[in-house]
Design a protein around this motif. Sequence first.
Motif, PDB file in Angstrom:
ATOM      1  N   SER A  49       0.809  -1.221   0.000  1.00 36.78           N
ATOM      2  CA  SER A  49       0.000   0.000   0.000  1.00 36.78           C
ATOM      3  C   SER A  49       0.840   1.269   0.000  1.00 36.78           C
ATOM      4  O   SER A  49       0.313   2.358   0.188  1.00 36.78           O
ATOM      5  CB  SER A  49      -0.931   0.008   1.230  1.00 36.78           C
ATOM      6  OG  SER A  49      -0.156  -0.046   2.432  1.00 36.78           O
ATOM      7  N   ASN A  75      -6.505  -5.474  -9.723  1.00 38.95           N
ATOM      8  CA  ASN A  75      -6.831  -4.134  -9.220  1.00 38.95           C
ATOM      9  C   ASN A  75      -5.757  -3.541  -8.311  1.00 38.95           C
ATOM     10  O   ASN A  75      -5.987  -2.511  -7.674  1.00 38.95           O
ATOM     11  CB  ASN A  75      -8.180  -4.136  -8.488  1.00 38.95           C
ATOM     12  CG  ASN A  75      -9.327  -4.428  -9.432  1.00 38.95           C
ATOM     13  OD1 ASN A  75      -9.398  -3.879 -10.526  1.00 38.95           O
ATOM     14  ND2 ASN A  75     -10.222  -5.323  -9.019  1.00 38.95           N
ATOM     15  N   SER A  76      -4.594  -4.176  -8.252  1.00 35.61           N
ATOM     16  CA  SER A  76      -3.444  -3.620  -7.536  1.00 35.61           C
ATOM     17  C   SER A  76      -2.283  -3.395  -8.504  1.00 35.61           C
ATOM     18  O   SER A  76      -1.819  -2.280  -8.674  1.00 35.61           O
ATOM     19  CB  SER A  76      -3.004  -4.524  -6.394  1.00 35.61           C
ATOM     20  OG  SER A  76      -3.857  -4.422  -5.278  1.00 35.61           O
ATOM     21  N   SER A  91      -2.465   0.256  -9.833  1.00 38.63           N
ATOM     22  CA  SER A  91      -3.588   1.048  -9.360  1.00 38.63           C
ATOM     23  C   SER A  91      -3.124   1.994  -8.248  1.00 38.63           C
ATOM     24  O   SER A  91      -3.074   1.622  -7.084  1.00 38.63           O
ATOM     25  CB  SER A  91      -4.700   0.139  -8.836  1.00 38.63           C
ATOM     26  OG  SER A  91      -5.800   0.897  -8.382  1.00 38.63           O
ATOM     27  N   ALA A  92      -2.777   3.247  -8.679  1.00 42.69           N
ATOM     28  CA  ALA A  92      -2.259   4.202  -7.698  1.00 42.69           C
ATOM     29  C   ALA A  92      -2.553   5.668  -8.093  1.00 42.69           C
ATOM     30  O   ALA A  92      -1.638   6.480  -8.053  1.00 42.69           O
ATOM     31  CB  ALA A  92      -0.747   3.981  -7.535  1.00 42.69           C
ATOM     32  N   PRO A  93      -3.757   6.076  -8.436  1.00 38.92           N
ATOM     33  CA  PRO A  93      -4.973   5.261  -8.503  1.00 38.92           C
ATOM     34  C   PRO A  93      -5.356   4.823  -9.924  1.00 38.92           C
ATOM     35  O   PRO A  93      -6.300   4.082 -10.097  1.00 38.92           O
ATOM     36  CB  PRO A  93      -6.030   6.222  -7.979  1.00 38.92           C
ATOM     37  CG  PRO A  93      -5.585   7.551  -8.505  1.00 38.92           C
ATOM     38  CD  PRO A  93      -4.065   7.517  -8.489  1.00 38.92           C
ATOM     39  N   TRP A  95      -5.804   2.794 -13.051  1.00 37.43           N
ATOM     40  CA  TRP A  95      -5.692   1.373 -13.365  1.00 37.43           C
ATOM     41  C   TRP A  95      -5.868   1.190 -14.861  1.00 37.43           C
ATOM     42  O   TRP A  95      -6.958   0.974 -15.379  1.00 37.43           O
ATOM     43  CB  TRP A  95      -6.738   0.594 -12.586  1.00 37.43           C
ATOM     44  CG  TRP A  95      -6.753  -0.895 -12.794  1.00 37.43           C
ATOM     45  CD1 TRP A  95      -7.772  -1.638 -13.322  1.00 37.43           C
ATOM     46  CD2 TRP A  95      -5.720  -1.836 -12.464  1.00 37.43           C
ATOM     47  NE1 TRP A  95      -7.441  -2.971 -13.348  1.00 37.43           N
ATOM     48  CE2 TRP A  95      -6.184  -3.120 -12.820  1.00 37.43           C
ATOM     49  CE3 TRP A  95      -4.450  -1.711 -11.899  1.00 37.43           C
ATOM     50  CZ2 TRP A  95      -5.429  -4.279 -12.644  1.00 37.43           C
ATOM     51  CZ3 TRP A  95      -3.691  -2.861 -11.723  1.00 37.43           C
ATOM     52  CH2 TRP A  95      -4.178  -4.115 -12.080  1.00 37.43           C
ATOM     53  N   ASN A 135       0.445   8.065 -12.273  1.00 35.46           N
ATOM     54  CA  ASN A 135       0.156   7.711 -10.883  1.00 35.46           C
ATOM     55  C   ASN A 135       1.009   8.512  -9.914  1.00 35.46           C
ATOM     56  O   ASN A 135       2.178   8.805 -10.191  1.00 35.46           O
ATOM     57  CB  ASN A 135       0.398   6.216 -10.645  1.00 35.46           C
ATOM     58  CG  ASN A 135      -0.758   5.366 -11.123  1.00 35.46           C
ATOM     59  OD1 ASN A 135      -1.918   5.727 -10.946  1.00 35.46           O
ATOM     60  ND2 ASN A 135      -0.451   4.235 -11.740  1.00 35.46           N
ATOM     61  N   ASN A 140      -3.079   0.708  -4.429  1.00 32.95           N
ATOM     62  CA  ASN A 140      -4.336   0.230  -3.871  1.00 32.95           C
ATOM     63  C   ASN A 140      -4.215  -1.234  -3.470  1.00 32.95           C
ATOM     64  O   ASN A 140      -4.070  -2.105  -4.327  1.00 32.95           O
ATOM     65  CB  ASN A 140      -5.442   0.389  -4.922  1.00 32.95           C
ATOM     66  CG  ASN A 140      -6.761  -0.191  -4.449  1.00 32.95           C
ATOM     67  OD1 ASN A 140      -7.176   0.011  -3.320  1.00 32.95           O
ATOM     68  ND2 ASN A 140      -7.436  -0.922  -5.335  1.00 32.95           N
ATOM     69  N   THR A 142      -5.585  -4.875  -2.351  1.00 31.39           N
ATOM     70  CA  THR A 142      -6.833  -5.609  -2.523  1.00 31.39           C
ATOM     71  C   THR A 142      -6.726  -6.968  -1.844  1.00 31.39           C
ATOM     72  O   THR A 142      -5.646  -7.396  -1.445  1.00 31.39           O
ATOM     73  CB  THR A 142      -7.128  -5.843  -4.020  1.00 31.39           C
ATOM     74  OG1 THR A 142      -6.151  -6.753  -4.552  1.00 31.39           O
ATOM     75  CG2 THR A 142      -7.089  -4.539  -4.810  1.00 31.39           C
TER      76      THR A 142
END
Length: 254
Positions: A49, A75-76, A91-93, A95, A135, A140, A142
């Motif tokens: 994270s 999704n990460s 995903s940061a954020p 995607w 990003n 993110n 998950t």
Amino acid sequence: MKKIILILFIAIFSVWFVNGTLAQGNAIKFRGNPGDQVQAKDSPSLDISGKEFTMEAWVYPTGVGSYIIIVNKENSWEMALHNGVLMYAISAPTWTWWGQGNVELNKWSHTAVTYDGTETVGWLNGKKVNSTKENSANINPTNEPFNIGWRPFDTHYPFFGIIDDVRISKAVRYTKDFKVPDRQFETDKDTVALYHLDEGKGKATKDASGNKNDAELIGGPEWVKSDAPFATAVNPGDKLATVWCAVKGFRYHE
């Protein structure tokens, strides 16, 4: 005395040889089947994270596809080949897919992606091939599993070819062009998961990071001998100690 020196010379040469390019292990071959995957359950250590990250693997693609997955945590973050081009998403954020750099078929390549909270960079065989600054947030996390050669979405984007030595890190491993690793990846405090894929049999592969993110082979991925251009890890001290004890007349116990 000369005999002892000769034996030690042979032992040292053997350690060097075992650590050389001919000391190989195993790898996993994928045939592009949607049901074939290597998967580790989600864990706190895999839920990265922060703003420092590296995913990397050795790949030997034998076919192309719209997207064929190298590694994925849905999704990460994920890394793939798109019609032979190295691609990535974090995903940061944002995607979405980014990438560049042609990965040759039927040839081993070191692939890596880094993120430092500002820039995401794709690396191919030690060279920077693409970057984006879309990003700037924390990655993110998950509760999705970690996958090699497969994605839990749509057609699953299965890999065509062989994958060896996979490492996920909560640190930026590369900041400029670098010498391609000539040994197996090593674990340290920033290693989240590390798969040498050396078992050669069975339906499980061990996480060498110490975080116990062991993975399961699902479907039909198969073990094959690896001729990837790096040496497998060997502890020279153990081998030399064993030989020296034999020379001195002692029996060595592990």
